[in-house]
Design a protein around this motif. Structure first.
Motif, short mmCIF file in Angstrom:
data_model
loop_
_atom_site.label_atom_id
_atom_site.label_comp_id
_atom_site.label_asym_id
_atom_site.label_seq_id
_atom_site.Cartn_x
_atom_site.Cartn_y
_atom_site.Cartn_z
N VAL A 17 -30.77 -4.77 -38.37
CA VAL A 17 -29.74 -3.94 -39.00
C VAL A 17 -29.57 -4.24 -40.48
O VAL A 17 -28.68 -3.66 -41.13
N THR A 18 -30.41 -5.11 -41.05
CA THR A 18 -30.30 -5.39 -42.48
C THR A 18 -30.69 -4.20 -43.34
O THR A 18 -30.03 -3.93 -44.35
N PRO A 19 -31.72 -3.43 -43.02
CA PRO A 19 -32.01 -2.22 -43.81
C PRO A 19 -30.82 -1.26 -43.79
O PRO A 19 -30.16 -1.08 -42.76
N LYS A 175 -36.11 0.05 -57.09
CA LYS A 175 -35.27 -0.04 -55.91
C LYS A 175 -35.73 -1.17 -54.98
O LYS A 175 -36.93 -1.46 -54.89
N THR A 176 -34.78 -1.79 -54.30
CA THR A 176 -35.09 -2.80 -53.30
C THR A 176 -35.24 -2.13 -51.94
O THR A 176 -34.32 -1.43 -51.49
N VAL A 177 -36.39 -2.32 -51.32
CA VAL A 177 -36.67 -1.76 -50.00
C VAL A 177 -36.69 -2.89 -48.99
O VAL A 177 -37.37 -3.90 -49.18
N ALA A 246 -32.73 3.44 -49.38
CA ALA A 246 -33.05 2.60 -50.55
C ALA A 246 -33.05 3.44 -51.82
O ALA A 246 -32.90 2.90 -52.93
N GLY A 247 -33.26 4.75 -51.68
CA GLY A 247 -33.19 5.63 -52.83
C GLY A 247 -34.44 5.67 -53.69
O GLY A 247 -34.41 6.19 -54.81
N ASN A 248 -35.54 5.14 -53.18
CA ASN A 248 -36.79 5.18 -53.93
C ASN A 248 -37.40 6.57 -53.90
O ASN A 248 -37.08 7.39 -53.04
#
Length: 408
Positions: A17-19, A175-177, A246-248
């Motif tokens: 559930v971290t993503p 962005k961080t994925v 993540a918005g990438n």
């Protein structure tokens, strides 16, 4: 805490559930005596989905339902999973039960039915205990907490001795994925996904067809390169969901960071695959076979899987017996295009063969090395430049004990 592996950062306490966008739940319904046996992954937005399934011709009913769901739009928002009963070889009633699990989950979370995937694992050939499953779906309350992730991880286990999860991050553009995985599997692991389930979540933005392409390539190098006992089950599935939060910029092979994303997926799947191999039923050791110098990469993997799947090699590793004859015999029967006169082989750093000729070595030194928890066998075929790896475990008395009493 972050651990850096090249451009990939491992999140030591990361979970499924971290993503961003994902939640999970798990509970005990009585299908199994003690452990949680009903679990769920939920995404708060429609997530791009990709999946691969067992190559066994006989496939369990939940796989039919999941394929049907993904085929609609390539998107999912929930996965309902049970352990203790595989819902396999259960005829029309089994298929009806799997669709019922999908429908009730969709109703409970106000989703279209095709947004729900279904997965089951456990004993083959028994009717589903729907009286335990259906009333308890409403008691699943997914949240993005570590306890919820742990409850889900336990809910998917069968003969596993430990839960299996991993989490990594990369940077895509600015962005961080994040990507995380949870898996189960301990026996019937081979060929090409055994009785294993793997669920991967990521907040990367990627379209379903691109995600499917990446998963197919990665699975051939990871989950399809493990073996425990040479048996293949009816329920195996690896499922990936990508929330896009993540918005990438959406990832494609033309994206500058496509290789980084593919590497992230490979690392996640490889870590889960190795955890499955390490936890093979009754296993005490993880075996990695690293083959180089093959005609091509596929031939290298073929040799590696033959070696790591050999019962005689596996029992030699268990008994710390430096019997390299079993190793060379497995290489020879692999069906790969090899030159019988050019094979180099080592156990750990100790070379046993050079150009297929025995090298002087200390049997005591090899035996000492084989007492370790992690064993590496290296083979150089010296034909061309193909390379590949496979993972497995030793074969112990406990494997027989566990499987002789699986139903009891």
């Amino acid at each position: 805490m972050l651990t850096t592996e090249g451009s990939i950062m491992k999140i030591d306490k990361g979970t499924i559930v971290t993503p961003a966008g994902f939640q999970a739940a798990g509970m005990h319904t009585g299908m199994k005596r003690k452990r949680n046996d009903l679990g769920m992954i939920y995404c708060d937005v429609p997530a791009s989905a990709a999946a691969l399934y067992t190559q066994n011709v006989i496939k369990a009913a939940p796989l039919t339902v999941t394929k049907d769901s993904i085929a609609k739009e390539g998107k999912l928002q929930a996965v309902i999973v049970n352990s203790g009963n595989a819902n396999a070889c259960t005829g029309k009633q089994g298929e009806k039960d799997a669709y019922t699990m999908r429908r009730i989950t969709a109703e409970q979370f106000s989703l279209p039915e095709y947004a729900v995937a279904v997965s089951s694992t456990g004993i083959i050939g028994l009717d589903m205990p729907m009286n335990k499953i259906i009333p308890n779906i409403e008691h699943l309350h997914p949240e993005a907490g570590e306890e919820n992730a742990s409850a889900f991880n336990e809910a998917i286990l069968t003969t596993d001795t430990v839960t299996k999860s991993i989490c990594h991050q990369i940077t895509v553009g600015d962005k961080t994925v994040t990507m995380a995985g949870s898996a189960k599997g301990s026996g019937m692991i081979e060929p090409n996904m055994g009785t294993m389930l793997a669920f991967v979540t990521t907040d990367a933005a990627i379209e379903p067809d691109m995600l499917q392409m990446a998963l197919e390539d990665v699975t051939d190098k990871t989950f399809n390169c493990i073996t425990v006992d040479g048996d293949t089950s009816t329920n195996d599935m690896v499922l990936v969901m990508a929330s896009g939060k993540a918005g990438n910029e959406s990832l494609t092979p033309e994206h500058n960071d496509w290789d980084k994303f593919a590497g992230l997926l490979k690392q996640t799947c490889e870590d889960l695959a190795k955890m499955i191999a390490r936890d093979g039923e009754g296993a005490t050791k993880l075996i990695e076979v690293d083959v180089t110098g093959a005609r091509n990469d596929a031939q290298a993997v073929k040799v590696a899987k033959t070696v790591v799947g050999s019962s005689l090699v596996k029992t030699a590793v268990y008994g710390a017996d430096p019997n390299w004859g079993r190793l060379i015999a497995a290489i020879g029967r692999s069906g790969a295009d090899i030159n019988a006169q050019t094979i180099d082989a080592s156990i750990g750093s100790i070379q046993l063969l050079q150009n297929s000729q025995p090298m002087p070595f200390s049997e005591a030194e090899v035996s000492d090395y084989l007492m370790n928890d992690d064993i590496t066998i290296k083979v150089d075929l010296n034909v061309e430049s193909g390379a590949g790896k496979a993972w497995g475990c030793d074969l112990t008395y406990d494997y027989v004990r566990i499987n002789a009493s699986y139903r009891t």
